[in-house]
Design a protein around this motif. Structure first.
Motif, short mmCIF file in Angstrom:
data_model
loop_
_atom_site.label_atom_id
_atom_site.label_comp_id
_atom_site.label_asym_id
_atom_site.label_seq_id
_atom_site.Cartn_x
_atom_site.Cartn_y
_atom_site.Cartn_z
N GLN A 77 -24.04 -9.09 71.50
CA GLN A 77 -24.37 -7.83 72.17
C GLN A 77 -24.73 -6.74 71.17
O GLN A 77 -24.93 -5.59 71.54
N GLY A 78 -24.81 -7.11 69.89
CA GLY A 78 -25.20 -6.13 68.88
C GLY A 78 -24.08 -5.27 68.38
O GLY A 78 -24.32 -4.21 67.80
N ARG A 79 -22.83 -5.71 68.56
CA ARG A 79 -21.69 -4.91 68.12
C ARG A 79 -20.96 -5.63 67.00
O ARG A 79 -20.64 -6.80 67.11
N ARG A 80 -20.70 -4.93 65.90
CA ARG A 80 -20.03 -5.51 64.75
C ARG A 80 -18.52 -5.46 64.96
O ARG A 80 -17.88 -4.43 64.73
N VAL A 81 -17.98 -6.57 65.40
CA VAL A 81 -16.55 -6.67 65.69
C VAL A 81 -15.93 -7.69 64.75
O VAL A 81 -16.50 -8.76 64.53
N SER A 82 -14.79 -7.35 64.19
CA SER A 82 -14.05 -8.28 63.33
C SER A 82 -12.90 -8.89 64.12
O SER A 82 -12.38 -8.28 65.06
N ARG A 83 -12.49 -10.07 63.71
CA ARG A 83 -11.34 -10.68 64.36
C ARG A 83 -10.07 -9.93 63.95
O ARG A 83 -9.80 -9.73 62.76
N VAL A 84 -9.29 -9.52 64.94
CA VAL A 84 -8.01 -8.86 64.70
C VAL A 84 -6.99 -9.53 65.61
O VAL A 84 -6.86 -9.20 66.79
N ALA A 85 -6.30 -10.53 65.07
CA ALA A 85 -5.30 -11.26 65.85
C ALA A 85 -3.97 -10.53 65.85
O ALA A 85 -3.66 -9.76 64.94
#
Length: 256
Positions: A77-85
């Motif tokens: 979707q064009g969003r820079r998201v990092s994994r945050v568990a």
């Protein structure tokens, strides 16, 4: 094409791990306190069939991407998201709490795990205050009178923040219930995070975490309990990614 209106309105945070932990700790113990949920494919499956779980998610203050399928869907979707568990949040939140003087309550798992995890966290973060801990019995109802008694203990401890280690959906339901009663406490859902710290469970090697293969490690470690869960997750994955990639941007609400 995938379309699932019951989960389309969730807003996944774009904050990286350290910044998310700092924000959570800053808000804890104040009017800005928030519930923190970590969205993954297993949650997507459960959200489709559990109305109480959906309602709790809609009231969450912060939702992070726990699992690479959620990260990939966001990036499509064009969003820079990092994994945050949830498990990854424990250490930076504890470090920030030690620096800022915020206190933490440990809830869930079992007492042996809580005692050991408390000791490890304090050794790693000098000055950290563990305000208290409690482990509910098996069959614990997260919105029952027992839950109310647990919340009273959390309140009397003076904690600013509570790590909740019950597994989904119990931990989210308890946190949602708790936030209604204790509005100044942030409840952070961490799954098996305290078990990892205490050594009661062994987490996947870093390289498996890095390449999105932690689910494979967990399934191999406990196939009886987890294999069917992950089969359901794999069934949900194609539709999730298809919607993220194919639905026109102006119509995208899920993960936006």
């Amino acid at each position: 094409m995938y379309s699932d209106p019951v989960v389309e309105s969730f807003n996944v945070s774009t904050l990286p791990l350290v910044e998310a932990a700092a924000l959570i700790c800053h808000n804890a113990g104040s009017a800005g306190a928030q519930n923190v949920f970590t969205l993954n494919l297993d949650h997507i499956v459960k959200l489709r069939r559990d109305a109480r779980f959906r309602a709790a998610y809609r009231r969450a203050g912060l939702i992070t991407a726990d699992g690479f399928p959620i990260v990939i869907a966001c990036r499509l979707q064009g969003r820079r998201v990092s994994r945050v568990a949830g498990s990854d949040l424990i250490e930076p939140i504890s470090a920030e709490a030690a620096r800022s003087g915020k206190s933490i309550y440990l809830f869930g798992s079992n007492l042996q795990v809580l005692v050991k995890a408390s000791r490890v966290l304090r050794e790693r973060n000098p000055g950290l205050t563990i305000a208290g801990m409690s482990a509910p019995p098996q069959g614990f109802d997260p919105t029952s009178e027992d839950a109310s008694r647990c919340l009273a203990a959390i309140s009397s401890s003076g904690a600013d923040l509570c790590f909740v280690a019950l597994g989904a959906p119990k931990q989210e339901l308890f946190s949602d219930y708790g936030k209604n009663v204790l509005s100044n406490i942030s409840f952070v859902c961490i799954g098996a995070g305290l078990d990892f710290i205490a050594g009661a469970q062994i987490r996947a090697p870093r390289w498996m975490q890095r390449y999105g293969m932690e689910w494979l490690w967990r399934a191999a470690s406990n196939p009886q309990r987890l294999l069917y869960r992950y089969l359901l997750c794999m069934g949900a994955l194609p539709g999730l990614l298809a919607r993220a990639a194919l639905v026109p941007r102006r119509q995208r609400k899920f993960l936006s």
